[in-house]
Design an enzyme around this catalytic site. Structure first.
Site, PDB file in Angstrom:
ATOM      1  N   TYR A 124      -4.591  -2.418  14.053  1.00 13.30           N
ATOM      2  CA  TYR A 124      -5.344  -1.283  13.174  1.00 13.30           C
ATOM      3  C   TYR A 124      -6.291  -2.129  12.096  1.00 13.30           C
ATOM      4  O   TYR A 124      -7.242  -1.000  11.469  1.00 13.30           O
ATOM      5  CB  TYR A 124      -4.427  -0.264  12.651  1.00 13.30           C
ATOM      6  N   LYS A 176       5.719  -2.527  22.529  1.00  8.95           N
ATOM      7  CA  LYS A 176       4.978  -2.626  23.660  1.00  8.95           C
ATOM      8  C   LYS A 176       5.277  -4.219  23.919  1.00  8.95           C
ATOM      9  O   LYS A 176       4.235  -4.867  24.534  1.00  8.95           O
ATOM     10  CB  LYS A 176       3.615  -2.575  23.811  1.00  8.95           C
ATOM     11  N   ASP A 211       4.901   3.761  25.609  1.00 10.56           N
ATOM     12  CA  ASP A 211       4.222   4.986  26.544  1.00 10.56           C
ATOM     13  C   ASP A 211       5.556   5.639  27.241  1.00 10.56           C
ATOM     14  O   ASP A 211       5.319   6.947  27.239  1.00 10.56           O
ATOM     15  CB  ASP A 211       3.532   4.042  27.887  1.00 10.56           C
ATOM     16  N   ASP A 235       0.178   5.421  13.989  1.00 10.90           N
ATOM     17  CA  ASP A 235      -0.941   6.445  13.863  1.00 10.90           C
ATOM     18  C   ASP A 235      -1.144   7.289  14.962  1.00 10.90           C
ATOM     19  O   ASP A 235      -1.017   8.490  14.785  1.00 10.90           O
ATOM     20  CB  ASP A 235      -2.420   5.502  14.022  1.00 10.90           C
ATOM     21  N   ASP A 239       0.603  11.855  15.013  1.00 14.58           N
ATOM     22  CA  ASP A 239      -0.365  12.979  15.563  1.00 14.58           C
ATOM     23  C   ASP A 239       0.537  13.771  16.499  1.00 14.58           C
ATOM     24  O   ASP A 239       0.731  14.927  16.782  1.00 14.58           O
ATOM     25  CB  ASP A 239      -1.584  12.687  16.056  1.00 14.58           C
TER      26      ASP A 239
END
Ligand code: NAD
Length: 343
Positions: A124, A176, A211, A235, A239
């Site tokens: 990021y 991940k 995922d 991030d 949401d």
């Protein structure tokens, strides 16, 4: 009550509207903060030619405490995100994003989750460049992600301590590491090692690949308690969890560092509804409640949360994003009435 000096940044888009609502609610709670109002984002460029003017930085350096509206980063013009710069400047390494159901009966009920997002490292940070080939200046795009042992450890320690302090039962490390073995493997490995050494048995530690986590959050979000993860995954996940509790209008965030703390909504400046007087101020109001807790004003924080619940559920006053018809000003009036009634 001795007033606590704090920086107030109205921000861009719907920022000034939701900040005005939040200040009105805090005033009704006895105005615990002595505001130093400063600009940033597009408003910073308009006022001082800089999305993060020196006066704004100096103010936060003095108060070490801020409430901010969302900031827009102009595309082009070589500006870096003011949010990223603020986090770096004040080493706000932990981003705490709780998502709780305030209005029962939605698609997902009784949600009570916390996303703890690493705030300074990872993909990021925006270390990007292009490689030109054959006259195409953007033939290849590259981004560098950086995660450090020390940065991962302090964030994981923050998340584990937060879980203990708030009586949480389970922490899940989201990663991940099957594909990005170094970049996110270091985060997972550091978390597992820290748990074994210092926290074993005090809560349950779990891990899940990002995922699969996204899928599990939609199928059965109640299996999670605290989610701790790297910057970009945090991030995105914050949401997603906002969507479980009614959308972006409902989720607050706290950026916490050793030297300062900045409280904000998870959402952005919502340019599509800016200036229309319809924005939901709840996310920023909940951020203000976190700020009150941070300043050990737990009674005021509880009063604000109670008044929000009563306004939304008993008075049934809500903005359009929640299916209601109230304007931001209507909602604020109803909320202030509830705060006054709970004095
Ligand atoms: P956004 O969060 O601003 O909006 C996404 C959608 O959610 C829009 O439809 C918007 O109307 C709605 N929404 C958001 N907040 C709402 C609220 N309080 N009440 C009702 N509806 C609400 O995301 P975006 O449009 O992708 O981003 C707009 C700008 O905000 C961009 O410049 C982005 O960089 C910036 N941004 C800033 C922050 C921050 O300052 N922390 C965070 C995210 C995005």
């Amino acid at each position: 009550m001795v007033k606590i000096p704090a920086t107030l940044i109205p921000g861009d888009g719907i920022g000034p509207e939701i900040v005005a609502a939040t200040v009105a609610a805090l005033d009704a709670l006895g105005a615990p903060f002595e505001w130093d109002t400063q600009s940033a984002g597009l408003a910073g460029i308009a006022a001082a030619g800089d999305p993060l003017p020196p006066a704004t930085l100096a103010s936060i350096r003095r108060t070490r405490l801020a409430l901010k509206g969302p900031l827009e980063t102009p595309s082009g013009g070589g500006y870096r995100s003011s949010n990223v710069r603020l986090r770096e400047e004040f080493q706000l390494y932990a981003n705490l994003r709780p998502a709780q159901t305030l209005v029962p009966g939605g698609r997902f009920d009784k949600i009570d989750l916390v996303v703890v997002r690493e705030n300074l490292e990872g993909l990021y940070i925006g270390h990007e460049h292009y490689i030109p080939i054959d006259g195409d200046p953007h033939a290849v795009a590259m981004a560098t992600g950086v995660n450090t042992r020390q940065g991962s450890r302090r964030l994981l320690e923050f998340a584990f301590e937060h879980a203990l302090a708030t009586g949480r039962k389970k922490v899940t490390i989201v990663h991940k590491a099957n594909i990005m073995k170094a970049l996110t493997g270091i985060f997972l490995e550091t978390g597992l090692e820290l748990y074994e050494r210092k926290y074993k048995g005090r809560f349950v530690l779990d891990s899940v690949i990002i995922d699969a986590c996204a899928m599990k959050l939609v199928l059965n979000p109640w299996q999670f308690d605290v989610l701790v993860t790297t910057n970009l995954f945090g991030d995105i996940l914050s949401d997603l969890v906002a969507g479980l509790v009614g959308g972006l209008g409902m989720t607050p965030g706290a950026n916490i560092g050793t030297d300062a703390a900045i409280f904000e909504a998870v959402h952005g400046s919502a340019p599509d509804i800016a200036g229309k007087g319809v924005a939901n101020p709840t996310a920023l109001l909940l951020a203000a409640a976190m700020m009150l807790d941070h300043c050990r004003l737990a009674d005021e924080a509880a009063r604000l949360r109670r008044a929000l619940c009563a306004t939304l559920n008993i008075d049934a006053v809500s903005t359009g994003d929640l299916g209601g018809r109230a304007s931001t000003a209507d909602f604020t009036r109803a909320l202030v009435k509830r705060i006054d009634a709970d004095a």
